[in-house]
Design a protein around this motif. Structure first.
Motif, PDB file in Angstrom:
ATOM      1  N   LYS A 150       0.818  -1.215   0.000  1.00 54.93           N
ATOM      2  CA  LYS A 150       0.000   0.000   0.000  1.00 54.93           C
ATOM      3  C   LYS A 150       0.855   1.270   0.000  1.00 54.93           C
ATOM      4  N   MET A 151       2.171   1.104  -0.034  1.00 53.49           N
ATOM      5  CA  MET A 151       3.085   2.241   0.053  1.00 53.49           C
ATOM      6  C   MET A 151       3.920   2.433  -1.211  1.00 53.49           C
ATOM      7  N   LEU A 152       3.620   1.685  -2.247  1.00 57.44           N
ATOM      8  CA  LEU A 152       4.442   1.707  -3.458  1.00 57.44           C
ATOM      9  C   LEU A 152       4.491   3.072  -4.134  1.00 57.44           C
ATOM     10  N   HIS A 153       3.469   3.892  -3.928  1.00 59.13           N
ATOM     11  CA  HIS A 153       3.387   5.214  -4.563  1.00 59.13           C
ATOM     12  C   HIS A 153       4.111   6.307  -3.764  1.00 59.13           C
ATOM     13  N   ILE A 154       4.601   5.963  -2.578  1.00 65.20           N
ATOM     14  CA  ILE A 154       5.214   6.957  -1.689  1.00 65.20           C
ATOM     15  C   ILE A 154       6.700   7.116  -2.036  1.00 65.20           C
ATOM     16  N   PRO A 155       7.172   8.367  -2.095  1.00 66.16           N
ATOM     17  CA  PRO A 155       8.609   8.577  -2.340  1.00 66.16           C
ATOM     18  C   PRO A 155       9.446   7.855  -1.283  1.00 66.16           C
ATOM     19  N   ILE A 156      10.452   7.168  -1.741  1.00 64.10           N
ATOM     20  CA  ILE A 156      11.286   6.368  -0.840  1.00 64.10           C
ATOM     21  C   ILE A 156      11.953   7.241   0.215  1.00 64.10           C
ATOM     22  N   HIS A 157      12.330   8.447  -0.158  1.00 58.10           N
ATOM     23  CA  HIS A 157      12.949   9.363   0.808  1.00 58.10           C
ATOM     24  C   HIS A 157      11.997   9.624   1.976  1.00 58.10           C
ATOM     25  N   ASN A 158      10.717   9.793   1.689  1.00 55.53           N
ATOM     26  CA  ASN A 158       9.738  10.049   2.752  1.00 55.53           C
ATOM     27  C   ASN A 158       9.638   8.867   3.721  1.00 55.53           C
TER      28      ASN A 158
ATOM     29  N   LYS B 273      11.991   6.523   4.262  1.00 56.44           N
ATOM     30  CA  LYS B 273      13.244   6.396   5.013  1.00 56.44           C
ATOM     31  C   LYS B 273      13.358   7.469   6.087  1.00 56.44           C
ATOM     32  N   THR B 274      12.897   8.666   5.780  1.00 53.95           N
ATOM     33  CA  THR B 274      12.950   9.748   6.764  1.00 53.95           C
ATOM     34  C   THR B 274      11.966   9.486   7.909  1.00 53.95           C
ATOM     35  N   ALA B 275      10.737   9.082   7.565  1.00 46.87           N
ATOM     36  CA  ALA B 275       9.718   8.858   8.579  1.00 46.87           C
ATOM     37  C   ALA B 275      10.109   7.754   9.569  1.00 46.87           C
TER      38      ALA B 275
END
Length: 150
Positions: free
Chosen positions: A134-142, A144-146
């Motif tokens: 469900k997270m495939l559309h989320i920027p990877i940086h976001n 990793k930061t979160a």
């Protein structure tokens, strides 16, 4: 030679492990579908990882490749062990984690590297239980930061 033996053990236990311990549903996506995600998203990076390593999708084991993408761990036996130490530090306690980290005994000179990965996992916010499909559309940086993934 030890890497070949460990790879053989992995191939031998993968099927039984999947049958006994993996109850999640396969994501039913193709590599091409992953690659259709916007640049720098988890889905795109996952697709790129699979292509780069000439891997096929392993149904029900998709999150394993996501862990490689998020932790920047490679795919050699040593890198796999490092990733499992990271995941143990993050709180993942599956039979697979313990099976893989037991291979650490074949790499005594790498113990400090393994412990560093464990410590990084401890410092990150628990992410091993997330539904990454469900997270495939989320920027990877976001992501990793979160979750403080380093």
């Amino acid at each position: 030679m030890k890497d070949k033996i460990i790879e053989l053990i992995y191939k031998t236990i993968k099927g039984p492990y999947q049958s006994l311990f993996k109850n999640n549903k396969a994501w039913n996506m193709t590599i091409e579908e992953y690659l259709q995600n916007p640049e720098n998203t988890l889905g795109r990076k996952l697709g790129e990882f699979l292509v780069k390593n000439s891997y096929a999708i392993q149904p029900q084991l998709e999150e394993h490749d996501v862990y490689h993408v998020l932790t920047n761990c490679g795919t050699t036996v040593k890198e796999e062990i490092k990733m499992q130490w990271y995941l143990l530090g993050n709180g993942k306690k599956s039979p697979f984690v313990f099976i893989v980290i037991s291979a650490s005994i074949f790499y005594p000179i790498c113990f400090n590297e393994f412990m560093e990965c464990y410590k990084k996992g401890r410092k990150s916010i628990s992410f091993h239980h997330l539904d990454f499909s469900k997270m495939l559309h989320i920027p990877i940086h976001n992501i990793k930061t979160a979750f403080n993934i380093t």
